[in-house]
Design a protein around this motif. Structure first.
Motif, PDB file in Angstrom:
ATOM      1  N   SER A   1       3.666 -13.693  -2.572  1.00  0.00           N
ATOM      2  CA  SER A   1       4.760 -12.740  -2.355  1.00  0.00           C
ATOM      3  C   SER A   1       4.623 -11.953  -1.058  1.00  0.00           C
ATOM      4  O   SER A   1       5.587 -11.316  -0.616  1.00  0.00           O
ATOM      5  N   GLY A   2       3.426 -11.948  -0.478  1.00  0.00           N
ATOM      6  CA  GLY A   2       3.188 -11.145   0.709  1.00  0.00           C
ATOM      7  C   GLY A   2       2.926  -9.679   0.424  1.00  0.00           C
ATOM      8  O   GLY A   2       2.765  -8.888   1.354  1.00  0.00           O
ATOM      9  N   VAL A   3       2.865  -9.306  -0.847  1.00  0.00           N
ATOM     10  CA  VAL A   3       2.642  -7.907  -1.229  1.00  0.00           C
ATOM     11  C   VAL A   3       1.189  -7.723  -1.633  1.00  0.00           C
ATOM     12  O   VAL A   3       0.665  -8.456  -2.485  1.00  0.00           O
ATOM     13  N   ARG A   4       0.543  -6.742  -1.026  1.00  0.00           N
ATOM     14  CA  ARG A   4      -0.847  -6.438  -1.338  1.00  0.00           C
ATOM     15  C   ARG A   4      -0.875  -5.352  -2.420  1.00  0.00           C
ATOM     16  O   ARG A   4      -0.766  -4.175  -2.142  1.00  0.00           O
ATOM     17  N   LEU A   5      -1.008  -5.781  -3.668  1.00  0.00           N
ATOM     18  CA  LEU A   5      -1.072  -4.821  -4.774  1.00  0.00           C
ATOM     19  C   LEU A   5      -2.433  -4.143  -4.785  1.00  0.00           C
ATOM     20  O   LEU A   5      -3.474  -4.799  -4.671  1.00  0.00           O
ATOM     21  N   GLY A   6      -2.441  -2.833  -4.939  1.00  0.00           N
ATOM     22  CA  GLY A   6      -3.685  -2.095  -5.104  1.00  0.00           C
ATOM     23  C   GLY A   6      -3.807  -1.581  -6.528  1.00  0.00           C
ATOM     24  O   GLY A   6      -2.945  -1.842  -7.372  1.00  0.00           O
ATOM     25  N   VAL A   7      -4.872  -0.889  -6.796  1.00  0.00           N
ATOM     26  CA  VAL A   7      -5.064  -0.270  -8.110  1.00  0.00           C
ATOM     27  C   VAL A   7      -5.569   1.160  -7.904  1.00  0.00           C
ATOM     28  O   VAL A   7      -6.227   1.472  -6.915  1.00  0.00           O
ATOM     29  N   LEU A   8      -5.240   2.003  -8.858  1.00  0.00           N
ATOM     30  CA  LEU A   8      -5.740   3.372  -8.912  1.00  0.00           C
ATOM     31  C   LEU A   8      -6.671   3.483 -10.102  1.00  0.00           C
ATOM     32  O   LEU A   8      -6.493   2.798 -11.121  1.00  0.00           O
ATOM     33  N   SER A   9      -7.664   4.356 -10.001  1.00  0.00           N
ATOM     34  CA  SER A   9      -8.523   4.590 -11.160  1.00  0.00           C
ATOM     35  C   SER A   9      -7.728   5.349 -12.215  1.00  0.00           C
ATOM     36  O   SER A   9      -6.735   6.018 -11.896  1.00  0.00           O
ATOM     37  N   PRO A  10      -8.136   5.263 -13.494  1.00  0.00           N
ATOM     38  CA  PRO A  10      -7.433   6.020 -14.533  1.00  0.00           C
ATOM     39  C   PRO A  10      -7.372   7.518 -14.233  1.00  0.00           C
ATOM     40  O   PRO A  10      -6.348   8.158 -14.495  1.00  0.00           O
ATOM     41  N   ARG A  11      -8.434   8.089 -13.679  1.00  0.00           N
ATOM     42  CA  ARG A  11      -8.418   9.520 -13.372  1.00  0.00           C
ATOM     43  C   ARG A  11      -7.445   9.831 -12.228  1.00  0.00           C
ATOM     44  O   ARG A  11      -6.791  10.880 -12.224  1.00  0.00           O
ATOM     45  N   GLN A  12      -7.359   8.930 -11.248  1.00  0.00           N
ATOM     46  CA  GLN A  12      -6.370   9.121 -10.186  1.00  0.00           C
ATOM     47  C   GLN A  12      -4.955   9.085 -10.765  1.00  0.00           C
ATOM     48  O   GLN A  12      -4.100   9.905 -10.409  1.00  0.00           O
ATOM     49  N   GLU A  13      -4.707   8.123 -11.656  1.00  0.00           N
ATOM     50  CA  GLU A  13      -3.392   8.039 -12.288  1.00  0.00           C
ATOM     51  C   GLU A  13      -3.083   9.321 -13.049  1.00  0.00           C
ATOM     52  O   GLU A  13      -1.954   9.842 -12.983  1.00  0.00           O
ATOM     53  N   ALA A  14      -4.072   9.842 -13.796  1.00  0.00           N
ATOM     54  CA  ALA A  14      -3.854  11.062 -14.574  1.00  0.00           C
ATOM     55  C   ALA A  14      -3.513  12.233 -13.665  1.00  0.00           C
ATOM     56  O   ALA A  14      -2.592  13.017 -13.945  1.00  0.00           O
ATOM     57  N   GLY A  15      -4.233  12.365 -12.554  1.00  0.00           N
ATOM     58  CA  GLY A  15      -3.986  13.465 -11.632  1.00  0.00           C
ATOM     59  C   GLY A  15      -2.626  13.377 -10.976  1.00  0.00           C
ATOM     60  O   GLY A  15      -1.908  14.384 -10.847  1.00  0.00           O
TER      61      GLY A  15
END
Length: 322
Positions: free
Chosen positions: A100-114
């Motif tokens: 797709s050409g899209v670079r998916l990243g991830v956030l840690s659960p604590r980052q998501e919560a914040g």
């Protein structure tokens, strides 16, 4: 500046195209969902299979097209727990990027919560130093965040998402009475301990739910003919609905007002978790906020425009041209 925030979860690739202006609230110009429907095909081991990968690639590609069509200059693209916690995550991310050409990243659960806290607080506007507790029931994880200002002071995450609980504890359709009773007992023990990890909450702390699970529970347990307005989950009505939800098949739950087909298999687990939270925190009525993680990210990016480069720390690796 126009930015697309792409949130890839177990049900959809959700695209918000947002206009960011210095010293102004972010303004959403379009929101589109592209169906992924991974929930039923990700087994207890959490692996994302080839068939599901193909659908994921297609949804992410369509999300990128939506961002470009609506004039986004930049895209922040990330995957939540269904991809983040998959044993074959790196292979999935590489396949998505190549196709797709899209670079998916991830956030840690604590980052998501914040970030969810920041979005919810901006919506609720509880007052400059007013204490606020934000709860978020996701598919794979459950988060709580507390603060007295724009940023969360403390946050906790646990692998208690509605999809994860359903796969592990409520596999039947409908589940057995013993399975439901065991999960209720487990959550009644775990939720008080999770709240304790946040530290003591001041008197007068406002509480808010910030997820589609809370919104759908509020809708499906609302009184008939209730006036339109801010959705509120009432514990008394939630508890009254639990036996009926537990006795229903997934198809029957999907026919209830307010329950989407994609979340019907997991809404019972979400209801049991919400009830345990409300009991542990002494909540009788929980307002449900439509803002959360994506809006928190938009607010951080807007703060970067306002001259606060530290606001985007942790988001840089998710940013890319649209």
């Amino acid at each position: 500046m126009r930015v697309a925030v792409v949130d890839v979860g177990s049900t959809s690739a959700h695209v918000d195209v947002v206009e960011l202006r210095r010293s102004k609230p972010p303004r959403q110009s379009v929101t589109v969902k592209h169906k992924v429907s991974l929930s039923r095909e990700v087994g207890p081991d959490g692996r994302i299979r080839k068939k599901s990968m193909a659908r994921l690639v297609q949804a992410v590609g369509r999300a990128a097209e939506t961002a470009a069509q609506h004039g986004a200059e930049e895209m922040v693209a990330f995957a939540t727990s269904v991809v983040r916690d998959a044993p074959n995550r790196e292979a999935v991310l590489a396949r998505v990027a190549a196709a797709s050409g899209v670079r998916l990243g991830v956030l840690s659960p604590r980052q998501e919560a914040g970030l969810t806290y920041e979005g919810a607080r901006a919506w609720r506007r509880p007052g400059r130093d007013a204490p606020l507790l934000v709860a978020d029931i996701g598919g794979g994880t459950f988060e709580l965040a507390f603060g007295t200002g724009p940023r969360a002071r403390s946050a906790v995450s646990a692998p208690l998402g509605a999809r994860r609980l359903t796969l592990a504890a409520l596999p039947g359709d409908p589940p057995g009475a013993g399975e439901v009773a065991r999960l209720r007992r487990r959550l009644a023990l775990e939720l008080p301990a999770l709240l304790e990890r946040l530290g003591p909450l001041p008197a007068g702390t406002a509480r808010v739910g910030a997820s589609r699970v809370f919104a759908q529970l509020a809708a499906t347990t609302a009184e008939a003919g209730a006036a339109a307005g801010e959705p509120v989950l009432v514990r008394e009505r939630l508890r009254a609905a639990l036996p009926e939800l537990a006795a229903m098949t997934w198809q029957e739950r999907a026919e209830r007002p307010g329950v989407s087909r994609s979340r019907a298999p997991h809404i019972l687990a979400g209801a049991l978790l919400a009830d345990a939270l409300m009991g542990a925190a002494g909540i009788e009525e929980l307002p449900v906020c439509p803002w959360g993680l994506r809006e928190g990210i938009a607010l951080r990016l807007r703060a970067g425009l306002d001259g606060d480069p530290g606001s985007v720390t942790g988001l840089d690796r998710l940013r890319q041209p649209a």
